[in-house]
Scaffold this active site. Structure first.
Site, PDB file in Angstrom:
ATOM      1  N   LYS A 295       5.383  69.864  64.515  1.00  0.00           N
ATOM      2  CA  LYS A 295       5.152  69.480  65.919  1.00  0.00           C
ATOM      3  C   LYS A 295       6.080  70.191  66.872  1.00  0.00           C
ATOM      4  CE  LYS A 295       7.405  66.170  63.531  1.00  0.00           C
ATOM      5  NZ  LYS A 295       7.058  65.833  62.130  1.00  0.00           N
TER       6      LYS A 295
ATOM      7  N   GLU B  12      -3.102  68.118  61.828  1.00  0.00           N
ATOM      8  CA  GLU B  12      -3.189  66.649  61.784  1.00  0.00           C
ATOM      9  C   GLU B  12      -1.855  66.019  61.395  1.00  0.00           C
ATOM     10  OE1 GLU B  12      -6.141  64.275  62.191  1.00  0.00           O
ATOM     11  OE2 GLU B  12      -4.197  63.329  62.534  1.00  0.00           O
TER      12      GLU B  12
ATOM     13  N   GLY C 252       2.050  61.375  60.949  1.00  0.00           N
ATOM     14  CA  GLY C 252       2.082  61.548  59.497  1.00  0.00           C
ATOM     15  C   GLY C 252       0.705  61.458  58.876  1.00  0.00           C
TER      16      GLY C 252
ATOM     17  N   GLY D 216      18.596  56.995  54.226  1.00  0.00           N
ATOM     18  CA  GLY D 216      17.737  58.173  54.310  1.00  0.00           C
ATOM     19  C   GLY D 216      16.634  58.055  55.349  1.00  0.00           C
TER      20      GLY D 216
ATOM     21  N   GLU E 211      18.429  61.120  59.997  1.00  0.00           N
ATOM     22  CA  GLU E 211      19.145  62.353  59.658  1.00  0.00           C
ATOM     23  C   GLU E 211      20.638  62.198  59.988  1.00  0.00           C
ATOM     24  OE1 GLU E 211      17.500  65.234  58.698  1.00  0.00           O
ATOM     25  OE2 GLU E 211      15.455  64.523  58.979  1.00  0.00           O
TER      26      GLU E 211
ATOM     27  N   ASP F 126      11.542  64.031  69.248  1.00  0.00           N
ATOM     28  CA  ASP F 126      10.451  64.141  68.273  1.00  0.00           C
ATOM     29  C   ASP F 126       9.190  63.470  68.820  1.00  0.00           C
ATOM     30  OD1 ASP F 126       9.405  64.513  65.426  1.00  0.00           O
ATOM     31  OD2 ASP F 126       9.274  62.337  65.640  1.00  0.00           O
TER      32      ASP F 126
ATOM     33  N   LYS G 247       5.434  65.170  69.792  1.00  0.00           N
ATOM     34  CA  LYS G 247       4.141  64.660  69.330  1.00  0.00           C
ATOM     35  C   LYS G 247       3.237  64.301  70.502  1.00  0.00           C
ATOM     36  CE  LYS G 247       6.167  63.018  65.019  1.00  0.00           C
ATOM     37  NZ  LYS G 247       6.923  61.896  64.412  1.00  0.00           N
TER      38      LYS G 247
END
Lengths: 439, 439
Positions: free
Chosen positions: B107, B131, B136, B189, B192, B203, B207
């Site tokens: 993206k 896609e 996701g 996890g 980041e 982010d 998108k």
């Protein structure tokens, strides 16, 4: 075919048919922009030529000559929106025979005559598209066919009937009886005068046959799907469910087992109040699909209504029209994996289904009743997880006793209930509602 | 191209790349059955040839020769999964120049270099599918392109970043501070080591540029989207939101106004606790889309992760492969309306946005402060709907004062806050969170 456009013929100008005309007209610009050409409604047929539907049909040939429409060379795609079985079947098969592609919203037709119709379409090399037949405006069939195409689908759980979801939501919110809420739903137009199709789960089972075909490539028919409606539910069930952390929804459920067998059923279900599906209220629909790569997904929207259903019909029209203009329509069944991949699959008998159960007994409020009930369950290896025994005060003769079982085979539970319902202190048939922990 | 199959070349064998190999291998049978032919992974390139990814690459050419892969005649479709900007851009453009179709999950690349890439693909007559870059495994782009194609999309509201949704869900559940929860998310996890991209909304804004392109045919870039992250939120905000009947989510929001202008923004948002979107918890994503025919819809699923993202990548591969075998790939941009229909569209400045606001002031607990605050708001025509003033006990110097406003232009609110934050009794910058009543 009009110059630079694809010609549509619409059979049946009822509620949904009128919605299709509205969407084609109101959104003509965005549709043309996306396609690069026009979708042109050239012809409409209906027996009723008098009623004013509030749409302008001046540029359209509108008459009762359905056979003429089906044979009209200007018509490339026939939209069948008459509903029911016999006439719809004849119209659909005639359209296919005439080499027309077909778009339909008729789940009842496809659930009962799908094999015949898809086989005929396959022979004729035409497409039959039916997104609107399941979940109204929700693009659920397309999502399984395209968006989730890389997945082995392992299960699906769907609220697929808006009428029953409205009734259940209202019963939960108001504490009113089924009959009272149903009457109000009828007055508001959310339920038909004869509500059987909806409240007995038949409509949901029709849709489930189509979802199962799409998800698993399985050719089931309506008769293969054990189906229960919502008439047996009472206000006490919503109270008890809430105490245990559940909501009650009418679900269509389908699973693919490791041995290849398909489990498919429609019934009221207790689902965790923490699940997204449990928050789908009123007349809305949602289908939760689990794929082996994507994991859990959910698709939500209006499951019925003039414009939402028309949204799905016109999406199908656009897809076929695009294929037509590219010269590829019908050649490789782009619109479905049906009928090519559909296979008769073994189904899992309801008795083998393993799960927790919600049981509501109606019993005389007398010591020893619970012991009898627990004994009958225990003898069949059905463990009890929780009990709620309500006393209704001194003058009540019978009281509800609610039991949540540990996971058990349905056959064992049913067997125990047969014995329990013959006990003299048990005064009404026991309500058995399955629990689905994974939705 | 292998006999009877379509050849795939994979650039980048990290987390998602490994997931793509797994899905292609584990679901090979169902994929072949649905396509009628095989998807064959012929070649993989990565700089790291040593790490054991737990997948069997014996039948695949696996080396570091990316240029060789991009030129390999056995490769029909290139999957770009290296992430980042520069190398990814070069690889993608080279693949296109070599006549390869491209599938990407990147993206950031598309949000910044989408125009260049789509223009190149258009000239070369190849498809670029993406896609997996939004939501996701959720087939959201495909659903807007196909399933909702008959609609004018009027608005969309999306939880499009799993990391921030996990942090917000945890903050709400535990009452812990942002930093504490972020640290735990990093340990698990979910976040980041450098969380900037996620927690500052970047982010999500990447998108949103893609969603806006798909929904409205609008060519926005990342810089056109006012973006705020979640660092400013404190436990008190979740408590206050709950008292007012709201949840707090980081949303990407886009609307098409009647005058044709596009409103697009990313920020923490108060949404009604009764909305379906408010129940999307943990690392899950969901996008609510409103169409003028279908009404409200919602698409839910895993927004990240190896296998869910691979599910979307492989769905794209299957769609292009099917077109390839029919000889129609790239000819009429079946995979997107981009770039043909994309137009630069006027955007609505943030100051003009009309809505209710949640304001948290930090002020000395002294009579008269609320009067000053209310006065500054009132002078700009910003009405107050509710106030919560918490006293933290005798030794606290500053206390939070929470105000819910009536609908107001954002510029008026910001202007009032400038004055308020200069008041001597106001000891920290005021938190301003927008309320969206329709999600």
């Amino acid at each position: 075919m009009g110059e630079g456009s694809v010609g549509i013929g619409l059979v049946g100008l009822g509620n949904i048919g009128t919605g299709v005309v509205k969407v084609l007209q109101r959104n003509a610009e965005v549709i043309s922009e996306r396609l690069g050409f026009d979708l042109r409604l050239v012809r409409v047929s209906d027996l009723d030529l008098e009623t004013d539907r509030g749409v302008d049909l001046a540029a359209v040939r509108f008459d009762s000559d359905t056979d003429g429409l089906l044979a009209d060379p200007q018509v490339d795609i026939v939209v069948e929106l008459i509903g029911g079985y016999d006439v719809a079947r004849r119209v659909t098969l005639q359209a296919i025979e005439n080499g027309k592609h077909v778009v339909t919203a008729n789940k009842a037709l496809l659930a009962l005559h799908g094999a015949e119709i898809f086989d005929a379409a396959d022979r004729a090399g035409v497409d039959v598209a039916f997104e609107a037949s399941v979940g109204g405006g929700i693009p659920i069939l397309r999502s399984m066919r395209e968006g989730l195409s890389a997945n082995e689908i392992t299960s699906l759980h769907g609220i697929m009937n808006g009428t029953t979801n409205y009734v259940l939501t209202e019963m939960e919110a108001t504490g009113e009886d089924f009959e009272v809420v149903l009457k109000r739903a009828q007055d508001l137009g959310y339920a038909e005068a004869d509500p059987t199709f909806d409240v007995d789960g038949i409509d949901a089972a029709h849709k489930l046959t189509l979802l199962v075909a799409m998800a698993f490539g399985a050719r089931l028919t309506f008769k293969d799907i054990p189906t229960e409606g919502i008439r047996g539910l009472a206000p006490v069930d919503f109270e008890a469910a809430e105490r245990f952390g559940f909501k009650i929804k009418l679900l269509g459920i389908a699973k693919q087992h490791e041995d290849g067998r398909i489990e498919a059923r429609v019934h009221p279900t207790l689902i965790p109040a923490t699940s997204l599906l449990s928050h789908v209220d009123g007349a809305m629909n949602a289908i939760a699909v689990h794929g082996n790569a994507v994991g859990p997904t959910l698709f939500y929207g209006a499951g019925a209504g003039e414009l939402p259903t028309a949204s799905a019909v016109v999406a199908d029209l656009m897809e076929i029209a695009r294929e037509l203009r590219r010269g590829t329509a019908g050649r490789v069944a782009p619109l479905s994996y049906m009928p090519h991949a559909l296979r008769v699959r073994a189904t899992m008998p309801a008795g083998e289904i393993l799960g927790r159960a919600y049981l509501r007994f109606t019993a005389v409020d007398r010591p020893g009743v619970l012991s009898h009930i627990a004994g009958a369950l225990g003898e069949r290896g059905v463990g009890i997880e929780a009990v709620i025994q309500q006393s209704r005060g001194e003058q009540a003769e019978s009281v509800p006793v609610v039991i949540l079982t540990h996971p058990a085979r349905e056959a064992a539970v049913r067997d125990a209930l047969q014995e329990i319902d013959r006990l003299p202190d048990v005064t009404a048939p026991t309500l058995f509602v399955r629990i689905e922990d994974e939705t």
